[in-house]
Write a protein that holds these residues in place. Structure first.
Motif, PDB file in Angstrom:
ATOM      1  N   ARG A  93       1.046  -1.338  -0.220  1.00 21.78           N
ATOM      2  CA  ARG A  93      -0.083   0.116   0.228  1.00 21.78           C
ATOM      3  C   ARG A  93       0.868   1.299   0.172  1.00 21.78           C
ATOM      4  O   ARG A  93       1.966   1.279   0.311  1.00 21.78           O
ATOM      5  CB  ARG A  93      -1.003   0.151   1.142  1.00 21.78           C
ATOM      6  N   GLU A  94       0.256   2.206  -0.510  1.00 19.52           N
ATOM      7  CA  GLU A  94       0.981   3.393  -0.601  1.00 19.52           C
ATOM      8  C   GLU A  94       1.355   4.242   0.693  1.00 19.52           C
ATOM      9  O   GLU A  94       0.188   4.428   1.511  1.00 19.52           O
ATOM     10  CB  GLU A  94       0.453   4.581  -1.608  1.00 19.52           C
ATOM     11  N   MET A  95       2.456   4.656   1.086  1.00 19.70           N
ATOM     12  CA  MET A  95       2.772   5.364   2.288  1.00 19.70           C
ATOM     13  C   MET A  95       3.952   6.068   2.144  1.00 19.70           C
ATOM     14  O   MET A  95       4.707   5.693   1.426  1.00 19.70           O
ATOM     15  CB  MET A  95       2.743   4.373   3.682  1.00 19.70           C
ATOM     16  N   ALA A 215      -7.690   9.002  -6.383  1.00 18.44           N
ATOM     17  CA  ALA A 215      -8.118   8.192  -5.142  1.00 18.44           C
ATOM     18  C   ALA A 215      -7.611   6.706  -5.377  1.00 18.44           C
ATOM     19  O   ALA A 215      -7.506   6.397  -6.685  1.00 18.44           O
ATOM     20  CB  ALA A 215      -9.470   8.059  -4.818  1.00 18.44           C
ATOM     21  N   SER A 216      -7.209   6.052  -4.530  1.00 17.74           N
ATOM     22  CA  SER A 216      -6.711   4.610  -4.602  1.00 17.74           C
ATOM     23  C   SER A 216      -7.700   3.723  -5.036  1.00 17.74           C
ATOM     24  O   SER A 216      -8.779   3.932  -4.753  1.00 17.74           O
ATOM     25  CB  SER A 216      -6.248   4.286  -3.348  1.00 17.74           C
ATOM     26  N   ALA A 350      -2.343   1.678   9.432  1.00 15.58           N
ATOM     27  CA  ALA A 350      -3.577   2.210   8.735  1.00 15.58           C
ATOM     28  C   ALA A 350      -3.578   3.797   8.966  1.00 15.58           C
ATOM     29  O   ALA A 350      -3.844   4.327   7.870  1.00 15.58           O
ATOM     30  CB  ALA A 350      -4.910   1.809   9.616  1.00 15.58           C
ATOM     31  N   TRP A 351      -3.108   4.362   9.761  1.00  7.10           N
ATOM     32  CA  TRP A 351      -3.051   5.638  10.008  1.00  7.10           C
ATOM     33  C   TRP A 351      -2.121   6.465   8.842  1.00  7.10           C
ATOM     34  O   TRP A 351      -2.686   7.280   8.167  1.00  7.10           O
ATOM     35  CB  TRP A 351      -2.547   6.414  11.543  1.00  7.10           C
ATOM     36  N   ARG A 356      -1.682   9.369   3.702  1.00  9.80           N
ATOM     37  CA  ARG A 356      -1.110   9.365   2.457  1.00  9.80           C
ATOM     38  C   ARG A 356      -2.235   9.384   1.393  1.00  9.80           C
ATOM     39  O   ARG A 356      -1.960  10.411   0.435  1.00  9.80           O
ATOM     40  CB  ARG A 356      -0.304   8.244   2.200  1.00  9.80           C
ATOM     41  N   ALA A 357      -3.335   8.640   1.704  1.00 10.27           N
ATOM     42  CA  ALA A 357      -4.442   8.884   0.515  1.00 10.27           C
ATOM     43  C   ALA A 357      -5.194  10.060   0.829  1.00 10.27           C
ATOM     44  O   ALA A 357      -5.246  10.626  -0.398  1.00 10.27           O
ATOM     45  CB  ALA A 357      -5.363   7.682   0.984  1.00 10.27           C
ATOM     46  N   PHE A 358      -5.140  10.643   1.908  1.00 10.71           N
ATOM     47  CA  PHE A 358      -5.890  12.075   1.951  1.00 10.71           C
ATOM     48  C   PHE A 358      -5.260  13.199   1.549  1.00 10.71           C
ATOM     49  O   PHE A 358      -5.529  13.784   0.668  1.00 10.71           O
ATOM     50  CB  PHE A 358      -6.034  12.268   3.521  1.00 10.71           C
ATOM     51  N   GLU A 359      -3.722  13.078   1.648  1.00 17.94           N
ATOM     52  CA  GLU A 359      -2.801  14.076   1.105  1.00 17.94           C
ATOM     53  C   GLU A 359      -2.993  13.978  -0.519  1.00 17.94           C
ATOM     54  O   GLU A 359      -2.700  15.026  -1.246  1.00 17.94           O
ATOM     55  CB  GLU A 359      -1.384  13.795   1.606  1.00 17.94           C
ATOM     56  N   ILE A 360      -2.861  12.720  -1.207  1.00 21.41           N
ATOM     57  CA  ILE A 360      -2.902  12.616  -2.449  1.00 21.41           C
ATOM     58  C   ILE A 360      -4.182  13.323  -2.945  1.00 21.41           C
ATOM     59  O   ILE A 360      -4.228  14.102  -3.963  1.00 21.41           O
ATOM     60  CB  ILE A 360      -2.591  11.269  -2.989  1.00 21.41           C
ATOM     61  N   ALA A 361      -5.240  12.968  -2.473  1.00 19.50           N
ATOM     62  CA  ALA A 361      -6.534  13.620  -2.679  1.00 19.50           C
ATOM     63  C   ALA A 361      -6.477  14.913  -2.587  1.00 19.50           C
ATOM     64  O   ALA A 361      -6.970  15.825  -3.715  1.00 19.50           O
ATOM     65  CB  ALA A 361      -7.769  12.920  -2.015  1.00 19.50           C
TER      66      ALA A 361
END
Length: 366
Positions: A93-95, A215-216, A350-351, A356-361
């Motif tokens: 997963r992306e992080m 989004a992922s 999980a955090w 990371r997903a939030f920052e990319i969005a």
């Protein structure tokens, strides 16, 4: 920080002429798994041992690629017992590389002595000084990350502390300079050029107007969310490897167009308040205070980002809420992005994935 503890060396101590005369760029590719080759700067007189037989993957997420050490008694770092290992890790997963490094140090039982992070095209990379137990003694590590798609490379320099019987003289700066120069000139032999460890796709919010963000593809769209008139809403759930949910959610809401950015930001604030009130009705306990994390204002967009604590069913959570105004020629669009996530103390992995997903969005919404 305890002033008696060593800190990160941020620049080489040796003069440039000494560095140029001492260090060589070495290509390490033959004998390594495909896609894991690299070049690295090493002092003259150092030897290399290739240690990997297969690339990292789900079954073996972390493998040592090569070990470097002084091959001659008079080589730099020999008296101090310095060695360097380059690892490759598989990222399902992306992080951020910095988050991966912190999690890995905890898993190894290392004590973090100093830490910094630096931006890169593939996220924030980590740079740490840490100490851990080894063979009955204390070993000091300088650790740096490099990320390429779903592979993360860890440059791990180490030396024993405690005098000659524990690996030599205990001047950590010798080890740190060797590792720092190795990292500064570290290059992948076959970079993929991929930014993310997983697939991110353009996702659209479409009401009277439309916006989109990355989004992922591993997050699942679920019903819900509050859509104001002429707006749209979307809820994406973080799905675990076993298909389970409840690991985090991203709520995206688009409002109706306004004439100015300030009016759009006010609408985004109202969308945020309405959404948080609905979460409270669903069993979330929200802290009254919100910490302002960031603010950005450009001709194209305005962003105000807050962070607050929350709890649900006994689980400590973090909520990130971004109010956004996207300015176009004739109007400005209000957008609100809200992340619901277990906090970093209760579920760090999980955090890290959620943030990371939030920052990319947030960085790609347009």
């Amino acid at each position: 920080m305890d002033p008696r503890l060593p800190t990160l060396l941020t620049a080489p101590l040796s003069p440039r002429p000494v560095i140029e005369a001492t260090y060589l760029d070495v290509l390490v590719r033959d004998g390594l798994p495909a896609g894991t080759g690299f070049s690295i700067a090493l002092p003259r007189g150092w030897a290399v041992e290739r240690t990997a037989t297969a690339a990292p993957g789900p079954e073996a997420p972390l493998v040592p690629l090569a070990r470097f050490h002084p091959g001659e008694p008079g080589a730099p770092g020999a008296a101090e017992g310095v060695e360097l290992v380059v690892w490759a890790a598989f990222l399902p997963r992306e992080m951020h590389g910095a988050d991966w490094l912190r999690a890995w140090m905890r898993s190894q039982g290392y004590r973090e002595l100093d830490f910094r992070q630096a931006p890169s095209p593939t996220g924030m990379m980590g740079d740490a000084l840490a100490a851990g137990r080894h063979d009955g003694g204390l070993r000091l590590h300088r650790l740096l990350t490099v990320k390429d798609g779903d592979l993360l490379f860890l440059i791990d320099g180490r030396m024993m502390q405690g005098g000659p019987s524990r690996g030599g003289q205990a001047d950590h700066r010798v080890m740190q300079e060797i590792v720092l120069l190795a990292a500064m000139r570290f290059r992948l032999a076959e970079p993929t050029g991929q930014t993310f460890a997983e697939g991110f796709e353009w996702t659209e919010l479409k009401g009277a107007h439309a916006v989109r963000f990355l989004a992922s593809g591993l997050w699942r769209e679920t019903p819900g969310g509050y859509a104001p008139p002429d707006g749209a809403s979307l809820v994406l759930d973080h799905v675990g490897p076993d298909g389970s949910t409840g690991r985090g959610s991203l709520i995206a809401v688009l409002g109706a167009a306004e004439a100015t950015a300030d009016a759009a930001l006010a609408d985004a604030a109202e969308i945020e308040r309405t959404t948080l009130a609905k979460l409270a009705n669903q069993g979330f306990t929200l802290s009254a205070d919100a910490e302002r994390v960031a603010e950005e204002r450009t001709a194209e967009r305005s962003i105000l980002l807050h962070r607050r604590k929350a709890r649900r069913s006994g689980t400590a959570m973090t909520i990130l809420a971004a109010r956004i105004a996207l300015s176009e020629e004739a109007h400005s669009l209000p957008v609100c992005l809200i992340l619901l996530s277990p906090d970093e103390d209760s579920a760090f992995e999980a955090w890290a994935i959620n943030r990371r997903a939030f920052e990319i969005a947030l960085s790609t919404v347009r």
